[in-house]
Design a protein around this motif. Structure first.
Motif, PDB file in Angstrom:
ATOM      1  N   PRO A 122      10.725  22.456 -48.261  1.00 56.53           N
ATOM      2  CA  PRO A 122      12.088  22.399 -47.866  1.00 56.53           C
ATOM      3  C   PRO A 122      12.631  21.433 -48.541  1.00 56.53           C
ATOM      4  O   PRO A 122      12.211  20.307 -48.689  1.00 56.53           O
ATOM      5  CB  PRO A 122      12.082  22.585 -46.293  1.00 56.53           C
ATOM      6  N   LYS A 123      13.920  21.618 -48.924  1.00 53.88           N
ATOM      7  CA  LYS A 123      14.950  20.604 -49.533  1.00 53.88           C
ATOM      8  C   LYS A 123      15.137  19.404 -48.693  1.00 53.88           C
ATOM      9  O   LYS A 123      15.386  18.290 -49.228  1.00 53.88           O
ATOM     10  CB  LYS A 123      16.209  21.007 -50.166  1.00 53.88           C
ATOM     11  N   ASN A 124      15.100  19.454 -47.596  1.00 53.59           N
ATOM     12  CA  ASN A 124      15.411  18.355 -46.446  1.00 53.59           C
ATOM     13  C   ASN A 124      13.878  17.699 -45.909  1.00 53.59           C
ATOM     14  O   ASN A 124      14.030  16.811 -45.119  1.00 53.59           O
ATOM     15  CB  ASN A 124      16.196  18.885 -45.366  1.00 53.59           C
ATOM     16  N   SER A 125      12.924  18.023 -46.678  1.00 55.51           N
ATOM     17  CA  SER A 125      11.520  17.377 -45.827  1.00 55.51           C
ATOM     18  C   SER A 125      11.494  16.059 -46.652  1.00 55.51           C
ATOM     19  O   SER A 125      12.050  15.599 -47.426  1.00 55.51           O
ATOM     20  CB  SER A 125      10.641  18.465 -46.439  1.00 55.51           C
ATOM     21  N   ASN A 126      10.498  15.181 -46.145  1.00 56.79           N
ATOM     22  CA  ASN A 126      10.130  14.002 -46.434  1.00 56.79           C
ATOM     23  C   ASN A 126       9.475  14.034 -48.054  1.00 56.79           C
ATOM     24  O   ASN A 126       8.770  15.345 -48.384  1.00 56.79           O
ATOM     25  CB  ASN A 126       9.280  13.308 -45.485  1.00 56.79           C
ATOM     26  N   PRO A 127       9.315  13.387 -48.899  1.00 57.30           N
ATOM     27  CA  PRO A 127       8.515  13.395 -50.252  1.00 57.30           C
ATOM     28  C   PRO A 127       7.213  13.284 -49.894  1.00 57.30           C
ATOM     29  O   PRO A 127       6.859  12.887 -48.799  1.00 57.30           O
ATOM     30  CB  PRO A 127       9.035  12.194 -50.994  1.00 57.30           C
ATOM     31  N   PRO A 128       6.639  14.095 -50.656  1.00 56.88           N
ATOM     32  CA  PRO A 128       5.023  14.015 -50.273  1.00 56.88           C
ATOM     33  C   PRO A 128       4.213  12.793 -50.507  1.00 56.88           C
ATOM     34  O   PRO A 128       4.704  11.980 -51.081  1.00 56.88           O
ATOM     35  CB  PRO A 128       4.346  15.244 -51.371  1.00 56.88           C
ATOM     36  N   ARG A 168       4.437  -0.592 -55.590  1.00 55.61           N
ATOM     37  CA  ARG A 168       5.432  -1.307 -56.229  1.00 55.61           C
ATOM     38  C   ARG A 168       5.952  -2.359 -55.317  1.00 55.61           C
ATOM     39  O   ARG A 168       5.991  -3.586 -55.654  1.00 55.61           O
ATOM     40  CB  ARG A 168       6.532  -0.461 -56.744  1.00 55.61           C
ATOM     41  N   GLU A 169       6.086  -2.134 -54.187  1.00 53.53           N
ATOM     42  CA  GLU A 169       6.916  -3.044 -52.975  1.00 53.53           C
ATOM     43  C   GLU A 169       5.912  -4.022 -52.778  1.00 53.53           C
ATOM     44  O   GLU A 169       6.298  -5.385 -52.926  1.00 53.53           O
ATOM     45  CB  GLU A 169       7.419  -2.375 -52.042  1.00 53.53           C
ATOM     46  N   LEU A 170       4.600  -3.620 -52.438  1.00 50.34           N
ATOM     47  CA  LEU A 170       3.664  -4.932 -52.105  1.00 50.34           C
ATOM     48  C   LEU A 170       3.329  -5.569 -53.185  1.00 50.34           C
ATOM     49  O   LEU A 170       3.283  -6.781 -53.188  1.00 50.34           O
ATOM     50  CB  LEU A 170       2.483  -4.156 -51.414  1.00 50.34           C
ATOM     51  N   SER A 171       3.121  -4.923 -54.366  1.00 50.73           N
ATOM     52  CA  SER A 171       2.713  -5.990 -55.552  1.00 50.73           C
ATOM     53  C   SER A 171       4.089  -6.760 -55.956  1.00 50.73           C
ATOM     54  O   SER A 171       3.685  -7.860 -56.213  1.00 50.73           O
ATOM     55  CB  SER A 171       2.503  -4.668 -56.796  1.00 50.73           C
ATOM     56  N   ALA A 172       5.117  -6.412 -55.919  1.00 51.85           N
ATOM     57  CA  ALA A 172       6.186  -7.490 -56.140  1.00 51.85           C
ATOM     58  C   ALA A 172       6.168  -8.399 -55.016  1.00 51.85           C
ATOM     59  O   ALA A 172       6.722  -9.615 -55.575  1.00 51.85           O
ATOM     60  CB  ALA A 172       7.522  -6.642 -56.257  1.00 51.85           C
ATOM     61  N   PHE A 173       6.033  -8.136 -54.052  1.00 54.79           N
ATOM     62  CA  PHE A 173       6.212  -9.079 -52.876  1.00 54.79           C
ATOM     63  C   PHE A 173       5.021 -10.155 -53.039  1.00 54.79           C
ATOM     64  O   PHE A 173       5.178 -11.391 -52.873  1.00 54.79           O
ATOM     65  CB  PHE A 173       6.004  -8.345 -51.441  1.00 54.79           C
ATOM     66  N   LEU A 209      12.453  -3.165 -45.922  1.00 53.09           N
ATOM     67  CA  LEU A 209      12.420  -3.489 -44.482  1.00 53.09           C
ATOM     68  C   LEU A 209      11.138  -4.056 -43.903  1.00 53.09           C
ATOM     69  O   LEU A 209      11.205  -5.126 -43.394  1.00 53.09           O
ATOM     70  CB  LEU A 209      12.849  -2.349 -43.637  1.00 53.09           C
ATOM     71  N   ILE A 210      10.101  -3.446 -44.361  1.00 50.36           N
ATOM     72  CA  ILE A 210       8.844  -4.056 -44.138  1.00 50.36           C
ATOM     73  C   ILE A 210       8.495  -5.495 -44.745  1.00 50.36           C
ATOM     74  O   ILE A 210       8.436  -6.310 -43.983  1.00 50.36           O
ATOM     75  CB  ILE A 210       7.758  -3.122 -44.684  1.00 50.36           C
ATOM     76  N   ILE A 234       0.867  -0.295 -40.850  1.00 50.43           N
ATOM     77  CA  ILE A 234       0.259   0.441 -39.845  1.00 50.43           C
ATOM     78  C   ILE A 234       0.792   0.551 -38.281  1.00 50.43           C
ATOM     79  O   ILE A 234       0.684   1.509 -37.780  1.00 50.43           O
ATOM     80  CB  ILE A 234      -1.141  -0.344 -39.607  1.00 50.43           C
ATOM     81  N   GLU A 235       1.828  -0.542 -38.174  1.00 49.70           N
ATOM     82  CA  GLU A 235       2.296  -0.434 -37.008  1.00 49.70           C
ATOM     83  C   GLU A 235       3.605   0.673 -36.833  1.00 49.70           C
ATOM     84  O   GLU A 235       3.904   1.001 -35.805  1.00 49.70           O
ATOM     85  CB  GLU A 235       2.943  -1.851 -36.398  1.00 49.70           C
ATOM     86  N   ILE A 236       4.111   1.028 -37.892  1.00 53.27           N
ATOM     87  CA  ILE A 236       5.260   1.800 -37.678  1.00 53.27           C
ATOM     88  C   ILE A 236       4.786   3.131 -37.759  1.00 53.27           C
ATOM     89  O   ILE A 236       3.718   3.389 -38.209  1.00 53.27           O
ATOM     90  CB  ILE A 236       6.285   1.537 -39.174  1.00 53.27           C
ATOM     91  N   ASP A 237       5.899   4.101 -37.157  1.00 53.87           N
ATOM     92  CA  ASP A 237       5.787   5.275 -37.075  1.00 53.87           C
ATOM     93  C   ASP A 237       6.050   6.213 -38.316  1.00 53.87           C
ATOM     94  O   ASP A 237       7.299   6.181 -38.688  1.00 53.87           O
ATOM     95  CB  ASP A 237       6.463   5.981 -35.944  1.00 53.87           C
ATOM     96  N   GLY A 238       4.992   6.665 -39.005  1.00 44.61           N
ATOM     97  CA  GLY A 238       5.370   7.510 -40.078  1.00 44.61           C
ATOM     98  C   GLY A 238       5.463   6.603 -41.285  1.00 44.61           C
ATOM     99  O   GLY A 238       5.369   5.318 -41.219  1.00 44.61           O
ATOM    100  N   LEU A 239       5.386   7.109 -42.536  1.00 43.45           N
ATOM    101  CA  LEU A 239       5.655   6.432 -43.680  1.00 43.45           C
ATOM    102  C   LEU A 239       6.888   6.300 -44.180  1.00 43.45           C
ATOM    103  O   LEU A 239       7.792   7.248 -44.092  1.00 43.45           O
ATOM    104  CB  LEU A 239       4.783   7.098 -44.987  1.00 43.45           C
ATOM    105  N   PRO A 240       7.465   5.022 -44.766  1.00 49.67           N
ATOM    106  CA  PRO A 240       8.991   4.888 -45.170  1.00 49.67           C
ATOM    107  C   PRO A 240       8.759   5.861 -46.472  1.00 49.67           C
ATOM    108  O   PRO A 240       7.925   6.207 -47.308  1.00 49.67           O
ATOM    109  CB  PRO A 240       8.825   3.538 -45.845  1.00 49.67           C
ATOM    110  N   THR A 241      10.220   6.344 -46.605  1.00 47.63           N
ATOM    111  CA  THR A 241      10.337   7.613 -47.433  1.00 47.63           C
ATOM    112  C   THR A 241      11.667   7.118 -48.538  1.00 47.63           C
ATOM    113  O   THR A 241      11.868   7.797 -49.410  1.00 47.63           O
ATOM    114  CB  THR A 241      11.071   8.633 -46.876  1.00 47.63           C
ATOM    115  N   SER A 242      11.771   5.832 -48.418  1.00 46.05           N
ATOM    116  CA  SER A 242      12.659   5.337 -49.459  1.00 46.05           C
ATOM    117  C   SER A 242      12.522   3.794 -49.609  1.00 46.05           C
ATOM    118  O   SER A 242      11.900   3.068 -49.001  1.00 46.05           O
ATOM    119  CB  SER A 242      14.365   5.263 -49.173  1.00 46.05           C
TER     120      SER A 242
END
Length: 98
Positions: A10-16, A26-31, A70-71, A56-64
């Motif tokens: 569906p178009k409104n679903s989270n990315p796979p 990318r985020e962890l590597s840059a940090f 924020l992590i 691990i502590e957050i609910d679900g994976l970030p999608t953006s």
């Protein structure tokens, strides 16, 4: 329903998950690279562990990218506290030995 029809999410679903993994890498590597350059490999290792624990502590994976950042921002505050304590301890040792 045609069993051979291609699955379309569906178009409104989270990315796979496959799309989220490169964002996380990318985020962890840059940090990690920034912390290594600024504070050394020991602090980078500790910060990477903090980053993974936060994930691990957050609910679900970030999608953006914003959610991944924020992590990183949360973990950066821990790094700042740790570095401040280390710096204060070093200064205090210098004054004690002087």
């Amino acid at each position: 329903m045609n069993p051979l029809a291609r699955y379309k999410p569906p178009k409104n679903s989270n990315p796979p998950c496959a799309d989220l993994i490169p964002m996380a890498e990318r985020e962890l590597s840059a940090f990690f690279n920034a912390v290594t350059q600024l504070f050394g490999s020991e602090q980078a290792d500790l910060s990477a562990e903090d980053w993974l624990h936060e994930l691990i502590e957050i609910d679900g994976l970030p999608t953006s990218a914003r959610e991944w950042r924020l992590i990183t921002a949360k973990v950066s505050t821990r790094l700042a506290s740790r570095v401040s304590v280390t710096s204060l301890s070093s200064l205090s040792a210098e004054f004690t030995n002087a």
